[in-house]
Scaffold this active site. Structure first.
Site, PDB file in Angstrom:
ATOM      1  N   LYS A   9     -11.539   1.379  -2.154  1.00 42.97           N
ATOM      2  CA  LYS A   9     -12.285   1.159  -1.401  1.00 42.97           C
ATOM      3  C   LYS A   9     -13.184   2.044  -2.554  1.00 42.97           C
ATOM      4  O   LYS A   9     -12.733   3.375  -3.521  1.00 42.97           O
ATOM      5  CB  LYS A   9     -12.603   1.910   0.354  1.00 42.97           C
ATOM      6  CG  LYS A   9     -11.671   1.765   1.116  1.00 42.97           C
ATOM      7  CD  LYS A   9     -11.318   2.312   2.184  1.00 42.97           C
ATOM      8  CE  LYS A   9     -10.907   1.581   3.291  1.00 42.97           C
ATOM      9  NZ  LYS A   9     -10.868   2.103   4.995  1.00 42.97           N
ATOM     10  N   TYR A  49     -13.305  -6.974   8.505  1.00 48.07           N
ATOM     11  CA  TYR A  49     -13.307  -6.348   9.344  1.00 48.07           C
ATOM     12  C   TYR A  49     -13.598  -6.271  11.026  1.00 48.07           C
ATOM     13  O   TYR A  49     -14.842  -5.849  11.968  1.00 48.07           O
ATOM     14  CB  TYR A  49     -14.239  -5.062   9.433  1.00 48.07           C
ATOM     15  CG  TYR A  49     -13.337  -3.755   7.965  1.00 48.07           C
ATOM     16  CD1 TYR A  49     -11.791  -3.545   8.374  1.00 48.07           C
ATOM     17  CD2 TYR A  49     -14.334  -3.766   6.666  1.00 48.07           C
ATOM     18  CE1 TYR A  49     -11.985  -2.308   7.633  1.00 48.07           C
ATOM     19  CE2 TYR A  49     -13.611  -2.905   5.700  1.00 48.07           C
ATOM     20  CZ  TYR A  49     -12.342  -2.046   6.065  1.00 48.07           C
ATOM     21  OH  TYR A  49     -11.485  -1.752   5.462  1.00 48.07           O
ATOM     22  N   THR A  91      -5.016   6.551   9.422  1.00 48.66           N
ATOM     23  CA  THR A  91      -5.964   6.385   9.337  1.00 48.66           C
ATOM     24  C   THR A  91      -6.609   6.979   8.812  1.00 48.66           C
ATOM     25  O   THR A  91      -8.021   7.170   7.762  1.00 48.66           O
ATOM     26  CB  THR A  91      -6.461   5.264  10.649  1.00 48.66           C
ATOM     27  OG1 THR A  91      -5.800   4.077  10.707  1.00 48.66           O
ATOM     28  CG2 THR A  91      -7.815   5.036  10.325  1.00 48.66           C
ATOM     29  N   ARG A 102      -3.912   9.159   1.899  1.00 50.39           N
ATOM     30  CA  ARG A 102      -4.960   9.628   2.252  1.00 50.39           C
ATOM     31  C   ARG A 102      -4.618  10.969   2.445  1.00 50.39           C
ATOM     32  O   ARG A 102      -4.866  11.181   2.176  1.00 50.39           O
ATOM     33  CB  ARG A 102      -4.749   8.644   3.811  1.00 50.39           C
ATOM     34  CG  ARG A 102      -5.486   7.282   3.615  1.00 50.39           C
ATOM     35  CD  ARG A 102      -5.460   7.136   4.491  1.00 50.39           C
ATOM     36  NE  ARG A 102      -6.344   5.337   4.998  1.00 50.39           N
ATOM     37  CZ  ARG A 102      -6.148   4.243   5.734  1.00 50.39           C
ATOM     38  NH1 ARG A 102      -5.350   4.424   6.820  1.00 50.39           N
ATOM     39  NH2 ARG A 102      -6.472   3.142   4.990  1.00 50.39           N
ATOM     40  N   ASN A 112     -11.857   6.840   3.489  1.00 50.96           N
ATOM     41  CA  ASN A 112     -10.905   7.203   3.533  1.00 50.96           C
ATOM     42  C   ASN A 112     -10.008   5.991   2.081  1.00 50.96           C
ATOM     43  O   ASN A 112      -8.637   6.313   2.294  1.00 50.96           O
ATOM     44  CB  ASN A 112      -9.338   7.278   4.316  1.00 50.96           C
ATOM     45  CG  ASN A 112      -9.566   5.316   5.446  1.00 50.96           C
ATOM     46  OD1 ASN A 112     -10.465   4.887   4.131  1.00 50.96           O
ATOM     47  ND2 ASN A 112      -8.954   5.208   6.053  1.00 50.96           N
ATOM     48  N   GLU A 126      -6.045 -11.495   4.534  1.00 49.38           N
ATOM     49  CA  GLU A 126      -6.827 -10.972   4.476  1.00 49.38           C
ATOM     50  C   GLU A 126      -7.198 -11.632   2.093  1.00 49.38           C
ATOM     51  O   GLU A 126      -8.154 -11.594   1.334  1.00 49.38           O
ATOM     52  CB  GLU A 126      -6.719  -9.329   3.646  1.00 49.38           C
ATOM     53  CG  GLU A 126      -7.380  -8.910   5.024  1.00 49.38           C
ATOM     54  CD  GLU A 126      -6.849  -7.500   5.560  1.00 49.38           C
ATOM     55  OE1 GLU A 126      -6.190  -7.190   4.871  1.00 49.38           O
ATOM     56  OE2 GLU A 126      -6.993  -7.245   6.351  1.00 49.38           O
TER      57      GLU A 126
HETATM   58  P1  DAT Z   1      -7.151   1.377   8.847  1.00 48.61           P
HETATM   59  O1  DAT Z   1      -8.042   1.353   7.412  1.00 48.61           O
HETATM   60  O2  DAT Z   1      -6.144   2.311   8.513  1.00 48.61           O
HETATM   61  O3  DAT Z   1      -6.459  -0.005   9.155  1.00 48.61           O
HETATM   62  P2  DAT Z   1      -8.267   0.832  11.366  1.00 48.61           P
HETATM   63  O4  DAT Z   1      -8.189  -0.872  10.342  1.00 48.61           O
HETATM   64  O5  DAT Z   1      -8.582   1.139  12.454  1.00 48.61           O
HETATM   65  O6  DAT Z   1      -7.546   1.380   9.960  1.00 48.61           O
HETATM   66  O7  DAT Z   1      -9.509   1.371  10.822  1.00 48.61           O
HETATM   67  C1  DAT Z   1     -10.538   0.732   9.568  1.00 48.61           C
HETATM   68  C2  DAT Z   1     -11.155   1.779   8.728  1.00 48.61           C
HETATM   69  O8  DAT Z   1     -12.329   2.179   9.233  1.00 48.61           O
HETATM   70  C3  DAT Z   1     -10.798   2.406   8.679  1.00 48.61           C
HETATM   71  O9  DAT Z   1     -10.341   2.739   7.317  1.00 48.61           O
HETATM   72  C4  DAT Z   1     -11.570   4.010   8.412  1.00 48.61           C
HETATM   73  C5  DAT Z   1     -12.946   3.349   9.570  1.00 48.61           C
HETATM   74  N1  DAT Z   1     -12.344   4.036  10.956  1.00 48.61           N
HETATM   75  C6  DAT Z   1     -11.300   3.718  11.928  1.00 48.61           C
HETATM   76  N2  DAT Z   1     -11.419   4.468  13.131  1.00 48.61           N
HETATM   77  C7  DAT Z   1     -12.907   5.192  12.966  1.00 48.61           C
HETATM   78  C8  DAT Z   1     -13.431   5.847  13.701  1.00 48.61           C
HETATM   79  N3  DAT Z   1     -13.145   6.513  14.498  1.00 48.61           N
HETATM   80  N4  DAT Z   1     -14.941   6.286  12.584  1.00 48.61           N
HETATM   81  C9  DAT Z   1     -15.286   6.273  11.286  1.00 48.61           C
HETATM   82  N5  DAT Z   1     -14.312   5.402  11.179  1.00 48.61           N
HETATM   83  C10 DAT Z   1     -13.592   4.598  11.435  1.00 48.61           C
END
Ligand code: DAT
Ligand code: MG
Length: 141
Positions: A9, A49, A91, A102, A112, A126
């Site tokens: 990222k 997303y 995450t 991370r 992250n 993806e």
């Molecule tokens: P991951 O990246 O571990 O697959 P995810 O798909 O649930 O996690 O979420 C995508 C991204 O969104 C994650 O890397 C960071 C952001 N994110 C997730 N939960 C969040 C939260 N509660 N507050 C802020 N950003 C968040």
């Protein structure tokens, strides 16, 4: 052979972590298949997303992920999806142990460092989204 999509990222790129991250994946014996520096359009970020569109942090997530260049990659190996998620960690960086990417390099949930596909199905989706030509060529061969 299983493939997964991984993306460093904007924060990871700005911190100069591309080399370190690629080294960790290589040490795990995964094979780098495709890699490209790119800046995501808003449309691309939304498509990536899609399943988080209802979340309160969605807008900030889109802003962050489009804020600078990312390194998009395809990695290959046995159980590549799970292997990459293990290298990446949880995450929330605070819940991600030392030794994970991370856990070692990130402090906050909203920046992250790295993305990795969470399933074989999402990996295919993806890879198609980021490397459409490669995906199309792979599908016909
Ligand atoms: P991951 O990246 O571990 O697959 P995810 O798909 O649930 O996690 O979420 C995508 C991204 O969104 C994650 O890397 C960071 C952001 N994110 C997730 N939960 C969040 C939260 N509660 N507050 C802020 N950003 C968040
Ligand atoms: Mg995810």
């Amino acid at each position: 052979m299983e493939q997964t999509f991984v993306m460093i990222k904007p924060d990871g790129v700005k911190l100069g972590l591309i080399g370190t991250i690629i080294q960790r994946f290589e040490h795990k014996r995964l094979r780098l298949v495709r890699a490209e520096m790119m800046q995501l359009s808003l449309e691309q970020a939304k498509a990536h997303y899609l399943d988080l569109a209802h979340k309160p942090f969605f807008h900030d997530l889109l802003q962050f992920i489009t804020s600078g260049e990312v390194m998009a990659m395809v990695w290959e190996g046995p159980n590549a999806v799970k292997a990459a998620r293990c290298l990446i960690g949880a995450t929330n960086p605070l819940e991600s142990p030392s030794g994970t990417i991370r856990g070692d390099f990130a402090l906050e949930l909203d920046s992250n460092i790295i993305h990795g596909s969470d399933s074989v199905e999402n990996a295919a989706r993806e890879i198609q989204l980021y490397f459409p030509d490669y995906y199309a060529a792979k599908s016909v061969s």
